[in-house]
Motif scaffolding. Structure first.
Motif, mmCIF file in Angstrom:
data_model
loop_
_atom_site.group_PDB
_atom_site.id
_atom_site.type_symbol
_atom_site.label_atom_id
_atom_site.label_comp_id
_atom_site.label_asym_id
_atom_site.label_seq_id
_atom_site.Cartn_x
_atom_site.Cartn_y
_atom_site.Cartn_z
ATOM 1 N N GLY A 81 -4.328 4.536 2.994
ATOM 2 C CA GLY A 81 -2.973 4.675 2.477
ATOM 3 C C GLY A 81 -1.877 4.704 3.514
ATOM 4 O O GLY A 81 -0.817 5.280 3.279
ATOM 5 N N LYS A 82 -2.116 4.081 4.673
ATOM 6 C CA LYS A 82 -1.058 4.009 5.684
ATOM 7 C C LYS A 82 -1.249 2.794 6.568
ATOM 8 O O LYS A 82 -2.374 2.360 6.835
ATOM 9 N N VAL A 83 -0.121 2.251 7.015
ATOM 10 C CA VAL A 83 -0.149 1.107 7.915
ATOM 11 C C VAL A 83 -0.476 1.619 9.316
ATOM 12 O O VAL A 83 0.012 2.674 9.726
ATOM 13 N N ASN A 84 -1.361 0.901 10.020
ATOM 14 C CA ASN A 84 -1.787 1.387 11.333
ATOM 15 C C ASN A 84 -2.497 0.272 12.094
ATOM 16 O O ASN A 84 -2.753 -0.800 11.551
ATOM 17 N N HIS A 85 -2.792 0.572 13.345
ATOM 18 C CA HIS A 85 -3.603 -0.316 14.191
ATOM 19 C C HIS A 85 -4.918 0.366 14.549
ATOM 20 O O HIS A 85 -5.533 0.043 15.569
ATOM 21 N N ASP A 86 -5.365 1.292 13.715
ATOM 22 C CA ASP A 86 -6.626 1.990 13.973
ATOM 23 C C ASP A 86 -7.743 0.993 14.248
ATOM 24 O O ASP A 86 -7.815 -0.063 13.617
ATOM 25 N N ASN A 87 -8.591 1.329 15.173
ATOM 26 C CA ASN A 87 -9.791 0.551 15.486
ATOM 27 C C ASN A 87 -9.507 -0.861 16.014
ATOM 28 O O ASN A 87 -10.370 -1.734 15.941
ATOM 29 N N PHE A 88 -8.317 -1.077 16.570
ATOM 30 C CA PHE A 88 -8.007 -2.395 17.116
ATOM 31 C C PHE A 88 -8.997 -2.815 18.205
ATOM 32 O O PHE A 88 -9.402 -3.992 18.240
ATOM 33 N N PRO A 89 -9.432 -1.920 19.086
ATOM 34 C CA PRO A 89 -10.398 -2.359 20.110
ATOM 35 C C PRO A 89 -11.668 -2.970 19.504
ATOM 36 O O PRO A 89 -12.221 -3.918 20.061
ATOM 37 N N GLU A 90 -12.105 -2.452 18.367
ATOM 38 C CA GLU A 90 -13.291 -3.011 17.721
ATOM 39 C C GLU A 90 -13.009 -4.404 17.161
ATOM 40 O O GLU A 90 -13.842 -5.305 17.264
ATOM 41 N N ARG A 91 -11.812 -4.605 16.568
ATOM 42 C CA ARG A 91 -11.464 -5.936 16.068
ATOM 43 C C ARG A 91 -11.361 -6.924 17.225
ATOM 44 O O ARG A 91 -11.810 -8.070 17.141
ATOM 45 N N HIS A 92 -10.753 -6.466 18.314
ATOM 46 C CA HIS A 92 -10.635 -7.298 19.513
ATOM 47 C C HIS A 92 -12.020 -7.731 19.990
ATOM 48 O O HIS A 92 -12.277 -8.921 20.221
#
Length: 164
Positions: A84-95
């Motif tokens: 329920g919120k906009v974020n960049h959580d876990n971006f290193p994993e997506r990268h």
């Protein structure tokens, strides 16, 4: 042929597992992904076209749509809807996932929430220095997009750019 069938089966299993997460699960699944057929919504297609039009108008190369990037973007968009919120959580994993599975050399990400049209979300990104820098980065060659609507009818967006 068996390899393609196996990879497609693994992707379908991944999607099924993601949609059946327990409440304690953070909804992130980062097994190797095969590029799959993605169906783009009208708003997603419009966002990609608007970003490419902007890049071309500013002397930059057009980016190519890459389904595996959209698949990774979709995992994050679903996560944002879930929490329920906009974020960049876990971006290193997506990268890492895109480096390993799409041969990305670099990865950038824009996210947004609440916009009702492609034009409004792209304009918001272009009016933000940091988001515009990602859109204008001349090194990026490919991109992917995902939008999802939450139970209240609000849109969440994940737009990922890579240099391949």
């Amino acid at each position: 042929m068996k390899t393609i069938t196996l990879k497609l089966s693994l992707l379908i299993l991944t999607i099924l597992l993601f949609s059946a997460c327990s409440p304690e699960d953070d909804g992130i699944y980062f097994e190797p992904l095969a590029e799959s057929k993605i169906t783009y919504t009208l708003i997603e297609t419009e966002i990609l076209l608007l970003v490419n039009d902007y890049r071309i108008d500013n002397g930059l190369s057009e980016l190519k749509k890459l389904n595996i990037v959209s698949t990774v973007a979709e995992t994050h968009t679903n996560y944002m809807v879930e929490v329920g919120k906009v974020n960049h959580d876990n971006f290193p994993e997506r990268h890492k996932n895109l480096v390993e599975n799409a041969n990305a050399k670099s990865v950038g990400e824009n996210v947004a929430y609440g916009y009702s049209s492609a034009e409004s979300v792209v304009n918001a990104w272009l009016n933000s220095d940091h988001h515009r820098e990602i859109i204008e980065d001349p090194e990026y060659t490919h991109f992917g997009i995902s939008t999802e609507t939450d139970a209240n009818g609000r849109n969440y967006f994940t737009h990922i750019f890579i240099n391949k």
